[in-house]
Design a protein around this motif. Structure first.
Motif, PDB file in Angstrom:
ATOM      1  N   GLY A  54       6.680  50.238  11.349  1.00 35.36           N
ATOM      2  CA  GLY A  54       6.792  49.322  12.482  1.00 35.36           C
ATOM      3  C   GLY A  54       7.555  49.901  13.654  1.00 35.36           C
ATOM      4  O   GLY A  54       7.722  49.239  14.681  1.00 35.36           O
ATOM      5  N   ALA A  55       8.015  51.133  13.541  1.00 38.61           N
ATOM      6  CA  ALA A  55       8.784  51.752  14.620  1.00 38.61           C
ATOM      7  C   ALA A  55       7.912  51.920  15.859  1.00 38.61           C
ATOM      8  O   ALA A  55       6.759  52.348  15.748  1.00 38.61           O
ATOM      9  N   PRO A  56       8.436  51.595  17.045  1.00 34.90           N
ATOM     10  CA  PRO A  56       7.655  51.774  18.272  1.00 34.90           C
ATOM     11  C   PRO A  56       7.458  53.257  18.577  1.00 34.90           C
ATOM     12  O   PRO A  56       8.423  54.002  18.715  1.00 34.90           O
ATOM     13  N   LEU A  57       6.206  53.678  18.672  1.00 34.24           N
ATOM     14  CA  LEU A  57       5.896  55.082  18.886  1.00 34.24           C
ATOM     15  C   LEU A  57       5.722  55.432  20.354  1.00 34.24           C
ATOM     16  O   LEU A  57       6.146  56.496  20.795  1.00 34.24           O
ATOM     17  N   ALA A  58       5.041  54.549  21.093  1.00 33.67           N
ATOM     18  CA  ALA A  58       4.714  54.902  22.478  1.00 33.67           C
ATOM     19  C   ALA A  58       4.397  53.664  23.290  1.00 33.67           C
ATOM     20  O   ALA A  58       3.973  52.630  22.762  1.00 33.67           O
ATOM     21  N   ILE A  59       4.611  53.805  24.600  1.00 32.39           N
ATOM     22  CA  ILE A  59       4.203  52.803  25.577  1.00 32.39           C
ATOM     23  C   ILE A  59       3.357  53.525  26.615  1.00 32.39           C
ATOM     24  O   ILE A  59       3.804  54.509  27.222  1.00 32.39           O
ATOM     25  N   LEU A  60       2.115  53.065  26.815  1.00 31.74           N
ATOM     26  CA  LEU A  60       1.163  53.745  27.680  1.00 31.74           C
ATOM     27  C   LEU A  60       0.697  52.824  28.801  1.00 31.74           C
ATOM     28  O   LEU A  60       0.437  51.636  28.555  1.00 31.74           O
ATOM     29  N   ASP A  61       0.575  53.360  30.003  1.00 34.52           N
ATOM     30  CA  ASP A  61      -0.164  52.637  31.026  1.00 34.52           C
ATOM     31  C   ASP A  61      -1.582  52.436  30.506  1.00 34.52           C
ATOM     32  O   ASP A  61      -2.183  53.343  29.929  1.00 34.52           O
ATOM     33  N   GLY A  62      -2.138  51.242  30.731  1.00 39.49           N
ATOM     34  CA  GLY A  62      -3.394  50.911  30.067  1.00 39.49           C
ATOM     35  C   GLY A  62      -4.666  51.330  30.769  1.00 39.49           C
ATOM     36  O   GLY A  62      -5.740  51.255  30.170  1.00 39.49           O
ATOM     37  N   ALA A  63      -4.606  51.793  32.004  1.00 39.27           N
ATOM     38  CA  ALA A  63      -5.833  52.037  32.763  1.00 39.27           C
ATOM     39  C   ALA A  63      -6.708  53.123  32.135  1.00 39.27           C
ATOM     40  O   ALA A  63      -7.903  52.930  31.912  1.00 39.27           O
ATOM     41  N   VAL A  64      -6.122  54.275  31.851  1.00 40.00           N
ATOM     42  CA  VAL A  64      -6.898  55.389  31.298  1.00 40.00           C
ATOM     43  C   VAL A  64      -7.393  55.085  29.884  1.00 40.00           C
ATOM     44  O   VAL A  64      -8.587  55.251  29.598  1.00 40.00           O
ATOM     45  N   PRO A  65      -6.531  54.606  28.974  1.00 40.28           N
ATOM     46  CA  PRO A  65      -7.038  54.275  27.632  1.00 40.28           C
ATOM     47  C   PRO A  65      -8.153  53.238  27.646  1.00 40.28           C
ATOM     48  O   PRO A  65      -9.130  53.362  26.907  1.00 40.28           O
ATOM     49  N   THR A  66      -8.019  52.225  28.499  1.00 41.96           N
ATOM     50  CA  THR A  66      -9.033  51.171  28.540  1.00 41.96           C
ATOM     51  C   THR A  66     -10.371  51.717  29.009  1.00 41.96           C
ATOM     52  O   THR A  66     -11.421  51.421  28.435  1.00 41.96           O
ATOM     53  N   ARG A  67     -10.346  52.532  30.059  1.00 38.70           N
ATOM     54  CA  ARG A  67     -11.591  53.094  30.583  1.00 38.70           C
ATOM     55  C   ARG A  67     -12.232  54.014  29.554  1.00 38.70           C
ATOM     56  O   ARG A  67     -13.439  53.969  29.319  1.00 38.70           O
ATOM     57  N   LEU A  68     -11.410  54.848  28.899  1.00 37.32           N
ATOM     58  CA  LEU A  68     -11.932  55.785  27.914  1.00 37.32           C
ATOM     59  C   LEU A  68     -12.530  55.067  26.714  1.00 37.32           C
ATOM     60  O   LEU A  68     -13.638  55.395  26.265  1.00 37.32           O
ATOM     61  N   ARG A  69     -11.831  54.081  26.175  1.00 36.51           N
ATOM     62  CA  ARG A  69     -12.305  53.449  24.952  1.00 36.51           C
ATOM     63  C   ARG A  69     -13.491  52.551  25.221  1.00 36.51           C
ATOM     64  O   ARG A  69     -14.376  52.392  24.386  1.00 36.51           O
ATOM     65  N   THR A  70     -13.573  51.957  26.433  1.00 32.66           N
ATOM     66  CA  THR A  70     -14.722  51.119  26.758  1.00 32.66           C
ATOM     67  C   THR A  70     -15.993  51.960  26.829  1.00 32.66           C
ATOM     68  O   THR A  70     -17.039  51.601  26.266  1.00 32.66           O
ATOM     69  N   ALA A  71     -15.913  53.109  27.510  1.00 32.52           N
ATOM     70  CA  ALA A  71     -17.067  53.999  27.587  1.00 32.52           C
ATOM     71  C   ALA A  71     -17.400  54.574  26.221  1.00 32.52           C
ATOM     72  O   ALA A  71     -18.581  54.761  25.880  1.00 32.52           O
ATOM     73  N   ALA A  72     -16.385  54.852  25.410  1.00 39.03           N
ATOM     74  CA  ALA A  72     -16.629  55.400  24.074  1.00 39.03           C
ATOM     75  C   ALA A  72     -17.323  54.378  23.183  1.00 39.03           C
ATOM     76  O   ALA A  72     -18.234  54.737  22.413  1.00 39.03           O
ATOM     77  N   ALA A  73     -16.920  53.116  23.258  1.00 36.36           N
ATOM     78  CA  ALA A  73     -17.584  52.080  22.462  1.00 36.36           C
ATOM     79  C   ALA A  73     -19.048  51.951  22.867  1.00 36.36           C
ATOM     80  O   ALA A  73     -19.933  51.793  22.013  1.00 36.36           O
ATOM     81  N   THR A  74     -19.320  52.031  24.162  1.00 36.32           N
ATOM     82  CA  THR A  74     -20.709  52.009  24.631  1.00 36.32           C
ATOM     83  C   THR A  74     -21.472  53.213  24.087  1.00 36.32           C
ATOM     84  O   THR A  74     -22.630  53.087  23.659  1.00 36.32           O
ATOM     85  N   ARG A  75     -20.841  54.372  24.121  1.00 38.38           N
ATOM     86  CA  ARG A  75     -21.486  55.583  23.604  1.00 38.38           C
ATOM     87  C   ARG A  75     -21.816  55.427  22.122  1.00 38.38           C
ATOM     88  O   ARG A  75     -22.919  55.785  21.672  1.00 38.38           O
TER      89      ARG A  75
END
Length: 333
Positions: free
Chosen positions: A95-116
């Motif tokens: 449960g240890a917090p590993l990272a905090i990421l701005d969401g713009a790049v991950p969201t764009r990448l994973r949305t296109a990847a799910a479509t792929r």
């Protein structure tokens, strides 16, 4: 220690192929019980414009993710993005917090990847023409991801704005040398020419009609925000896929609660809630055969789920650590 990663640090950190493989693995894990995808309702006050969408996902033995997406149409008048998000990754064991990421790049990448991934499993094996309705950053991510999946010579794009098409053309030229971006005169022209169609707009009214579809086409409806008053395709599009047995969603609860495409089609009596039971994980995990005929019309209605964020977040975190990027902090200090 928790790693803080900014948008600039995340940009270009991983390849579309790496993201697609991570997302496909996550869907397989979900189908086989090694991952969890709960649904959480958006938070919104009655009559208020701002909406806050929590997305949670768990990759067993690896990471848990919590993303908070703000969807605020009124931000257009403030000169701010209508959607912003932050991704928090935690160790799935401790449960240890590993990272905090701005969401713009991950969201764009994973949305296109799910479509792929959806296109890989649902489109005809011999598809070779791509059409895109919309030309913003999400459209660019889709073109790059699908061009990496299939050797394409050109992509047909329609947008209300010629300027966004030109920006898309420059982005694609840099990422995919030799891939020609051709501006279409209408969304209908895009559908008429393409084997695979992606809609990547925040439209409130349908841009694609079911009457335009041809046997064997695959359509990814991706761009609508998580609001029932937005839709990119009319009810007949979803009806055509239902009739072919290939109306596929990323999450049934999310589709029923957050997809305007689905909400309108159900309200109009073209489909039922039960018609949205086929989730992509079942196809990817081999529990459903997917396409069995070259004449089936298939539709992937994508809302976006936390499991995708967990997959790409894990990938980005590992890549950032390898390159020594980000800022380490101790949240408990």
């Amino acid at each position: 220690m928790t790693l803080i990663l900014t948008r600039s640090e995340l940009t270009g950190l991983v390849t579309p192929r790496q993201v697609a493989e991570a997302v496909e693995t996550a869907f397989t894990d979900l189908a086989q019980g090694r991952a969890a995808q709960p649904h959480a309702e958006p938070a919104r006050l009655p009559g208020a414009d701002p909406q806050f969408v929590p997305m949670v996902g768990l990759l067993g033995g690896e990471v848990a993710v919590s993303k908070l997406l703000s969807d605020i149409p009124g931000n257009r008048g403030r000169g701010l993005p209508t959607q912003q998000s932050v991704v928090v990754l935690a160790d799935a064991e401790t449960g240890a917090p590993l990272a905090i990421l701005d969401g713009a790049v991950p969201t764009r990448l994973r949305t296109a990847a799910a479509t792929r991934v959806a296109t890989r499993h649902l489109a005809r094996p011999d598809w070779d023409t791509l059409g895109v309705v919309g030309a913003g950053p999400l459209a660019a991510a889709h073109v790059v991801a699908l061009a990496d999946e299939r050797d394409l010579e050109r992509v047909l794009v329609w947008s209300r704005s010629a300027a966004t098409v030109e920006t898309l053309r420059r982005t694609v030229a840099e990422a995919c040398p030799g891939l020609e971006v051709v501006a279409a005169a209408s969304a209908r022209e895009v559908v008429a020419a393409a084997d695979v169609v992606c809609t990547v707009t925040p439209s409130r009214e349908p841009l694609v009609e079911g009457a335009w579809l041809r046997p064997g086409q695959h359509l990814n409806a991706v761009g609508s925000p998580p609001r029932n008053d937005h839709r990119e395709v009319d009810a007949a599009v979803l009806g055509a896929a239902r009739d072919s047995g290939l109306l596929v969603v990323d999450s049934t609860p999310a589709a029923l609660h957050e997809s305007g495409d689905v909400a309108h089609a159900v309200a109009e009596g073209v489909i039922t809630a039960e018609d949205c039971a086929l989730e992509l994980a079942r196809v990817v995990g081999g529990q459903h055969p997917g396409r069995t005929s070259d004449r089936q019309v298939s539709v992937f209605n994508s809302v976006g789920i936390g499991l995708e964020d967990a997959a790409v977040g894990r990938l980005l975190l590992d890549a950032a650590r390898e390159r020594g990027l980000g800022t380490e902090i101790t949240l408990s200090s």
